[in-house]
Each structure stands twice: as C-alpha cells, then as structure tokens.
Write a protein that holds these residues in place. Structure first.
Motif, PDB file in Angstrom:
ATOM      1  N   SER A   1      52.223  15.181  -0.001  1.00  0.00           N
ATOM      2  CA  SER A   1      51.751  13.807  -0.160  1.00  0.00           C
ATOM      3  C   SER A   1      52.557  13.106  -1.245  1.00  0.00           C
ATOM      4  N   GLN A   2      52.615  11.786  -1.174  1.00  0.00           N
ATOM      5  CA  GLN A   2      53.415  10.999  -2.101  1.00  0.00           C
ATOM      6  C   GLN A   2      52.526  10.232  -3.085  1.00  0.00           C
ATOM      7  N   LEU A   3      52.799  10.428  -4.353  1.00  0.00           N
ATOM      8  CA  LEU A   3      52.175   9.629  -5.399  1.00  0.00           C
ATOM      9  C   LEU A   3      53.186   8.551  -5.766  1.00  0.00           C
TER      10      LEU A   3
ATOM     11  N   MET B   1      47.254  16.821 -10.035  1.00  0.00           N
ATOM     12  CA  MET B   1      48.172  15.784 -10.502  1.00  0.00           C
ATOM     13  C   MET B   1      47.501  14.412 -10.513  1.00  0.00           C
ATOM     14  N   VAL B   2      46.676  14.127  -9.508  1.00  0.00           N
ATOM     15  CA  VAL B   2      45.945  12.857  -9.484  1.00  0.00           C
ATOM     16  C   VAL B   2      45.022  12.767 -10.687  1.00  0.00           C
TER      17      VAL B   2
ATOM     18  N   LEU C   1      44.666  19.724 -19.427  1.00  0.00           N
ATOM     19  CA  LEU C   1      45.336  20.220 -20.637  1.00  0.00           C
ATOM     20  C   LEU C   1      46.674  20.909 -20.357  1.00  0.00           C
ATOM     21  N   PRO C   2      46.770  21.825 -19.384  1.00  0.00           N
ATOM     22  CA  PRO C   2      48.071  22.453 -19.129  1.00  0.00           C
ATOM     23  C   PRO C   2      49.141  21.456 -18.692  1.00  0.00           C
ATOM     24  N   LEU C   3      48.755  20.451 -17.911  1.00  0.00           N
ATOM     25  CA  LEU C   3      49.716  19.448 -17.463  1.00  0.00           C
ATOM     26  C   LEU C   3      50.127  18.528 -18.614  1.00  0.00           C
ATOM     27  N   ALA C   4      49.175  18.199 -19.489  1.00  0.00           N
ATOM     28  CA  ALA C   4      49.500  17.387 -20.667  1.00  0.00           C
ATOM     29  C   ALA C   4      50.486  18.121 -21.565  1.00  0.00           C
TER      30      ALA C   4
END
Length: 220
Positions: free
Chosen positions: A43-45, A85-86, A110-113
C-alpha cells in the motif's frame, strides 16, 4: 491524518488491512503537497518530503543526500507493517491531528521513533511510560501486569531510557521472584537488571516483615 493519503496498489481495501475508518485516513488535502509514496505491505502512504525531512533526520538524509531515494517517487519500506507506520505517522506528521501515545500504541511507536530519530515522539513515549509508572507506584492507577513492566524494561535497556528503568524495577519488585522468572522467559531482561529487581524485592519483603512485626508488638 488530514494531510496523508493511503492508496492500495492491490485493490484490497485499506480499511480492512489497517482496521482504520476511511474518514480518518482519506480526508481532503488542502495545503501540503504530496510528492512521494512510502510503500508498505503493498500500500502507498502518500506524504510530503518536506514534512518528513523536518521531523526526521533519517528521512532528511534520505531525501537530501546522494541516497538513491532522493529522486524516487516511491520509497519501499520492507519489513514494516502498514498499520504500525500509519500509527507512527499519526503521532507527529500533521499537527492538527496528532494522536496521543497510549498503552495500545507505545510499543509500536517507540521503536519507529528511535529508528527514524523523531526525538519529540520518543520524548512523548518516554513521558507516557514514566507517568504510567509514577501513577502506579502511588496507587493512582492499577499496577501494570508483569509482562508489560518487563517490556518497559526491555525498551529502557534498548533505547537508554534512564528515567524509565528505575521506576519499572520498583514496580517489578512487587511481583514474586517465581512470577518474574517465568515471565522473563517470554520477555528477557539483562542479568544486571534481574539482579536489581531481586534486590529491590528483598528490600520490599524486609520492609513489609518489619512493619508487620512492629504492628504486632503495638497490638500486645
């Protein structure tokens, strides 16, 4: 997220894959230009490079250096989950629709930040965990279960969250050593931290025993 669109390249509904109501992810876009797709799980963000670059040094380097992504209109993010991700982007991308950090999202965000170096989001995650533990210590809220506490400790050790670790150790000490040993098999913590929890548990047991003895003597 008002200024981020999501499109599915495989004709399956985004709502089904993310369990997010369509009005929350497909509102009209009036101000920010969309000039790049983040491709996650097919999917595209559809987002704005400038916004991501301003918030994340990792994306800034990706868009402004000699990385191959600089001139791409589609940037694949292999290994990432669309829903995660969203949720992460909603924590900082659009100031008008920023969502709070919660029990349900903190271990996702937290891990993505940390990975994308979005410091303000990391600070919000740390503040949420710290506040949760402080409230639990004074019995203002229900004590987190041991699995959650060990996940807090795991994050504190992995991301160097100095304000979180001692509070989580105090809360873990309220559980029995047997429970701690069994649960830590699922959510491992360092040997050093395990020793600190056991030491804190011993201190707590001694304090409670002393209070009971003194209470018994006063009742004589």
């Amino acid at each position: 997220m008002d200024n981020m669109d999501i499109k599915d390249k495989q004709d399956t509904s985004v709502e089904e894959s993310t369990e997010i109501h369509p009005t929350e992810i497909r509102p009209p876009t009036l101000f920010l230009p969309h000039d790049v797709f983040l491709v996650v799980e097919g999917s595209q963000l559809h987002i704005c490079k400038q916004v991501l670059a301003e918030k994340s040094p990792v994306f800034e380097q990706m868009f402004q250096s000699e990385f191959k992504e600089k001139d791409l209109t589609e940037i694949p993010l292999p290994g990432k989950k669309l829903k995660d991700m969203v949720e992460f982007l909603r924590s900082f991308y659009d100031p008008e629709t920023i969502r709070p950090i919660t029990d349900d999202t903190v271990f996702t965000i937290l891990p993505l930040a940390e990975e994308y170096q979005v410091s303000k989001v990391k600070e919000r995650c740390v503040h949420f965990i710290t506040q949760t533990l402080q409230k639990a210590i004074i019995n203002e809220i229900q004590r987190p279960d041991l699995h959650t506490l060990l996940k807090y400790i795991s994050c504190a050790e992995l991301y160097n969250l100095s304000s979180v670790l001692p509070l989580a150790i105090i809360m873990c000490a309220k559980y029995t050593i047997k429970s701690l040993t069994e649960t830590s098999l699922q959510t491992p913590v360092s040997g050093e931290t395990h020793v600190k929890i056991c030491t804190e548990r011993t201190k707590l047991t001694e304090t409670l025993t002393k209070e009971r003895i003194e209470k018994g003597n006063n009742n004589l």
